[in-house]
Design an enzyme around this catalytic site. Sequence first.
Site, PDB file in Angstrom:
ATOM      1  N   ASP A   5      34.801  41.225  37.127  1.00 23.57           N
ATOM      2  CA  ASP A   5      35.378  42.368  37.848  1.00 23.57           C
ATOM      3  C   ASP A   5      34.429  42.935  38.900  1.00 23.57           C
ATOM      4  OD1 ASP A   5      37.518  44.276  38.312  1.00 23.57           O
ATOM      5  OD2 ASP A   5      36.040  45.737  37.657  1.00 23.57           O
ATOM      6  N   ASP A  15      39.892  51.900  35.455  1.00 20.46           N
ATOM      7  CA  ASP A  15      38.900  51.423  36.433  1.00 20.46           C
ATOM      8  C   ASP A  15      37.913  52.545  36.776  1.00 20.46           C
ATOM      9  OD1 ASP A  15      37.490  49.795  38.162  1.00 20.46           O
ATOM     10  OD2 ASP A  15      39.045  49.714  39.707  1.00 20.46           O
TER      11      ASP A  15
HETATM   12 ZN   LIG Z   1      38.107  45.481  39.905  1.00 16.00          ZN
END
Ligand SMILES: [Zn+2]
Length: 425
Positions: free
Chosen positions: A152, A305
Amino acid sequence: MKRLIKNGQLLVDGQLKVQDLLIEDGKIAAIGTISSSEVAVNQIYNAQGLFVSPGLIDVHVHYREPGQTDKETIKTGSQAAAHGGFTTVAAMPNVVPTPDTPERMANMLAKNQQDGAVHILQYATITTDRGGDQLVDMPAMKTAGAFAFSNDGNGVQTSATMYEAMQQAADLGMAVVAHAEDDSLKYGGVMHEGAVSKRLGLPGIPSVSETAQVARDVVLAAATGAHYHVCHVSSAATVQVIRAAKQAGVNVTAEVSPHHLLLSDEAITTDNAMLKMNPPLGSEQDRQAVIAGLLDGTIDMIATDHAPHTDAEKAQSMLKAPFGITGSETAFAMLYTRFVKTGQFSLAQLINWMAVQPARVFKLTTIGALKVGAPADLAIFDLTTPTTIQKDQFLSKGNNSPFIGETVYGQTKLTLVDGETAYQA
Ligand SMILES: [Zn+2]
């Protein structure tokens, strides 16, 4: 140690019902009508008028430790999670050094355990140094305790790398959790490419940079049988690709962030880095599409997030500031206020997407629901008293939230992790 939560409102078959909840030795011992005179209770919490929820689960947070502890630490990040009603989170591996060896994974897990105010699951990277095409030793990372694999922050650029990662992940029964972004389609953008970026004169990222990579990856997931999970879906076209893949039986799941549900690029009226995130806020049509995707099951869950940065970094122009905003401490209240209070979602749906589904999708079988015998991971929210989100209330080191100043319902009153207080207002 026995603790009684008295007169709280619990979701029973989708409806709120007044119930008591007894906690013993860190587990839920009973739910129903429980008299404190009948059981010798050490502590009683009066939850009259409050909503008692399963502890929320967030499969996408960034804690910056080791490497960037001026932005966040495992301690402050997990305290922020507890403040937001989360009891289990999964930490992304874009820290320095990144957990790409069993030894580094063991160090991360030990630190998460030592400093975590909540349960912290840990992602391993897909590739060494979270870049390039050298796969980590995936079986060894599984043995070392990795939750799943993710690079990520960046997409995996080479198809063969993703293909081989998925082959191994399928064999291991592990998920590949992807930030989908084709670097060749980014064009140095800092926000969504569209009418707003043109008006502001800022370079745009076309949404095909996300969709093209998701399209590639669902083909690879179909071929390998791997569980492919798409992070922070942001565009209408990506929702369509995932919907079609699910209909074709591909083992794909997806998350959406609170900010992609709450905001579109129309919120960006000036060069304001508080609204700079990756993937960027999409068009209003994209926002409506991710909401529809959540409602029809194309998107399985909500994940924040949570991406803390320093005030100085975010005070810069969008051209220079880092991508990302915090989310742990605002997610539930913002979503409750904007979607449940307005009648667009039910409370049961919101809890489904923030607790039940993350547990189901990632096979966290003991959590995600309030049931007798389960760990006493729960959050108690006040759904009736309005409060204003203020940055001096944040336990995160990051103040980079566009929701500061919003009046919301859903303030967290108490968060318990294994029956112990992780946050109390
Ligand atoms: Zn991301």
